[in-house]
Write a protein that holds these residues in place. Structure first.
Motif, PDB file in Angstrom:
ATOM      1  N   ALA A  30     -13.815  -1.754  -1.234  1.00 47.05           N
ATOM      2  CA  ALA A  30     -13.192  -1.363   0.391  1.00 47.05           C
ATOM      3  C   ALA A  30     -11.606  -0.971  -0.255  1.00 47.05           C
ATOM      4  CB  ALA A  30     -12.830  -2.432   0.852  1.00 47.05           C
ATOM      5  N   PHE A  31     -11.235  -1.874  -1.439  1.00 50.61           N
ATOM      6  CA  PHE A  31      -9.934  -1.586  -1.528  1.00 50.61           C
ATOM      7  C   PHE A  31      -9.594   0.353  -2.319  1.00 50.61           C
ATOM      8  CE2 PHE A  31      -6.110  -1.935  -5.075  1.00 50.61           C
ATOM      9  CZ  PHE A  31      -5.395  -2.436  -4.243  1.00 50.61           C
ATOM     10  N   HIS A  66     -11.075 -14.086  -6.834  1.00 54.06           N
ATOM     11  CA  HIS A  66     -10.907 -12.754  -7.426  1.00 54.06           C
ATOM     12  C   HIS A  66     -11.515 -11.696  -6.303  1.00 54.06           C
ATOM     13  CE1 HIS A  66      -9.894 -12.568 -12.141  1.00 54.06           C
ATOM     14  NE2 HIS A  66     -10.381 -14.287 -11.713  1.00 54.06           N
ATOM     15  N   PHE A  67     -11.568  -9.980  -6.690  1.00 55.19           N
ATOM     16  CA  PHE A  67     -11.840  -9.387  -5.585  1.00 55.19           C
ATOM     17  C   PHE A  67     -13.402  -9.654  -6.246  1.00 55.19           C
ATOM     18  CE2 PHE A  67      -8.823  -6.075  -4.561  1.00 55.19           C
ATOM     19  CZ  PHE A  67      -8.074  -6.535  -3.542  1.00 55.19           C
ATOM     20  N   SER A  68     -14.041  -9.451  -4.898  1.00 58.64           N
ATOM     21  CA  SER A  68     -16.029  -9.116  -5.428  1.00 58.64           C
ATOM     22  C   SER A  68     -16.012  -6.880  -5.824  1.00 58.64           C
ATOM     23  CB  SER A  68     -16.967  -9.708  -4.248  1.00 58.64           C
ATOM     24  OG  SER A  68     -16.087  -8.526  -3.479  1.00 58.64           O
ATOM     25  N   LEU A  69     -17.689  -7.337  -6.146  1.00 53.26           N
ATOM     26  CA  LEU A  69     -17.484  -5.758  -6.133  1.00 53.26           C
ATOM     27  C   LEU A  69     -16.910  -5.459  -4.815  1.00 53.26           C
ATOM     28  CD1 LEU A  69     -18.059  -3.300  -7.972  1.00 53.26           C
ATOM     29  CD2 LEU A  69     -20.793  -3.758  -7.259  1.00 53.26           C
ATOM     30  N   ILE A  90      -8.678  -1.211 -10.822  1.00 56.52           N
ATOM     31  CA  ILE A  90      -8.616  -2.605 -10.314  1.00 56.52           C
ATOM     32  C   ILE A  90      -9.720  -2.987 -10.826  1.00 56.52           C
ATOM     33  CG2 ILE A  90     -10.307  -1.334  -8.527  1.00 56.52           C
ATOM     34  CD1 ILE A  90      -7.839  -3.797  -7.790  1.00 56.52           C
ATOM     35  N   SER A  91      -9.197  -5.274 -10.713  1.00 53.31           N
ATOM     36  CA  SER A  91     -10.331  -5.629 -11.420  1.00 53.31           C
ATOM     37  C   SER A  91     -11.506  -5.866 -10.506  1.00 53.31           C
ATOM     38  CB  SER A  91      -9.059  -6.694 -11.704  1.00 53.31           C
ATOM     39  OG  SER A  91      -9.097  -7.551 -10.626  1.00 53.31           O
ATOM     40  N   THR A  92     -12.529  -7.220 -10.664  1.00 56.29           N
ATOM     41  CA  THR A  92     -13.325  -7.662  -9.606  1.00 56.29           C
ATOM     42  C   THR A  92     -14.376  -7.969 -10.843  1.00 56.29           C
ATOM     43  OG1 THR A  92     -15.574  -6.791  -8.811  1.00 56.29           O
ATOM     44  CG2 THR A  92     -15.203  -5.228 -10.250  1.00 56.29           C
ATOM     45  N   VAL A  93     -15.420  -9.282 -10.747  1.00 53.77           N
ATOM     46  CA  VAL A  93     -15.731 -10.047 -11.571  1.00 53.77           C
ATOM     47  C   VAL A  93     -16.907  -9.989 -11.403  1.00 53.77           C
ATOM     48  CG1 VAL A  93     -13.690 -11.319 -11.713  1.00 53.77           C
ATOM     49  CG2 VAL A  93     -15.199 -12.063 -10.174  1.00 53.77           C
ATOM     50  N   PHE A  97       0.790  -1.323  -0.155  1.00 53.61           N
ATOM     51  CA  PHE A  97       0.309  -0.001   0.255  1.00 53.61           C
ATOM     52  C   PHE A  97       0.878   1.109  -0.398  1.00 53.61           C
ATOM     53  CE2 PHE A  97      -2.856  -3.227   1.102  1.00 53.61           C
ATOM     54  CZ  PHE A  97      -4.130  -2.379   0.076  1.00 53.61           C
ATOM     55  N   GLU A  98       2.243   1.081   0.337  1.00 54.20           N
ATOM     56  CA  GLU A  98       3.054   2.401   0.732  1.00 54.20           C
ATOM     57  C   GLU A  98       3.405   2.740  -0.864  1.00 54.20           C
ATOM     58  OE1 GLU A  98       4.737   4.275   1.825  1.00 54.20           O
ATOM     59  OE2 GLU A  98       3.497   3.347   3.748  1.00 54.20           O
ATOM     60  N   LYS A  99       3.370   1.517  -2.074  1.00 61.64           N
ATOM     61  CA  LYS A  99       3.214   2.028  -2.697  1.00 61.64           C
ATOM     62  C   LYS A  99       2.415   2.625  -3.781  1.00 61.64           C
ATOM     63  CE  LYS A  99       6.823  -2.107  -3.808  1.00 61.64           C
ATOM     64  NZ  LYS A  99       6.571  -3.287  -4.886  1.00 61.64           N
TER      65      LYS A  99
END
Ligand SMILES: [Zn+2]
Ligand SMILES: [Zn+2]
Ligand SMILES: [Zn+2]
Length: 255
Positions: free
Chosen positions: A213-214, A205-208, A194-197, A183-185
């Motif tokens: 939240a990310f 995979h991240f959900s929506l 960012i991806s979501t499926v 997260f520093e970067k």
């Protein structure tokens, strides 16, 4: 002064693309061109260089559609087919420049390329086979023809993947977790992709909800969602559900 940087979404769909073959759901039948999604990839133009992130099965069609005339390097996030399957078509650039195309990826991804494209790396090559120069990278920053790139370590269930930050823009796909020190970067970003499926839980995979939240944690000025599946709403309906600073990407969008 940061260099001017331009990003074009060449594809914004998950591994099957949208429409999905033989699917008759509302999203796959949508007449909105923004609901036609090729496999995920972006073109980055920075400091007069042209870089591609991922080269899935729609590579040829995408580069023709965007009228890409030169390519200074391809960065690979990971070895899944929807991110590498189009690499055979680098032959077009081999022919136009007389040079191999530079590919940047982790050692494990390189090993996969050598298996999947065995004919490229064999000793007695077929004349006309693709020419690629492999450059092995890891989590440490590297430079492609004067463009500084910072890799970001994410996890795709148990598979390590790399996202990339270039100047004030970051592109991260196919993750369900990003390591805390990374997260520093991601500080002070103008644009985060960012991806979501789908809604609800997905193993790799991240959900929506997780993607949102990310985004809230990273706090970019603007965020774009990519790698969408037909299990999410159609473009306009999905866009209406999102906070002001979050956009649903679509094929052909330039930012
Ligand atoms: Zn993928
Ligand atoms: Zn569908
Ligand atoms: Zn993947």
């Amino acid at each position: 002064m940061p260099a001017v940087i331009k990003m074009t979404f060449l594809g914004t769909g998950t591994s099957q693309g949208i429409p999905v073959i033989a699917c008759n759901c509302a999203v796959c039948r949508s007449a909105d061109v923004r609901d036609k999604r090729l496999r995920s990839s972006v073109l980055i133009e920075a400091a007069h260089r042209v870089l591609l992130i991922d080269a899935g099965p729609d590579f040829r069609q995408q580069l023709l559609r965007a009228n890409v005339q030169r390519l200074d390097g391809i960065l690979l996030t990971h070895e899944h087919k929807d991110h590498i399957a189009g690499l055979d078509d680098v032959r077009a650039f081999n022919a136009s420049t007389g040079q191999p195309v530079d590919i940047y990826a982790e050692q494990r991804v390189m090993n996969a390329l050598q298996r999947e494209f065995q004919y490229v790396f064999t000793e007695n090559k077929y004349p006309g086979a693709p020419e690629m120069n492999l450059h092995t990278i890891d989590e440490h920053p590297f430079t492609v023809e004067g463009v500084d790139i910072t890799p970001i370590r994410g996890w795709h269930y148990k598979l390590p993947v790399l996202g990339f930050r270039i100047e004030n823009l970051a592109y991260i796909t196919d993750v369900n977790r990003v390591e805390e020190p990374e997260f520093e970067k991601l500080k002070d970003l103008d644009i985060l992709t960012i991806s979501t499926v789908r809604h609800g839980h997905h193993i790799s995979h991240f959900s929506l909800e997780e993607a949102l939240a990310f985004i809230a944690k990273v706090q970019p000025r603007r965020a774009y969602l990519t790698h969408l599946s037909h299990l999410l709403e159609a473009h306009s309906e999905l866009q209406a559900m999102l906070p002001d600073n979050v956009q649903v990407a679509f094929d052909g969008l330039t930012v």
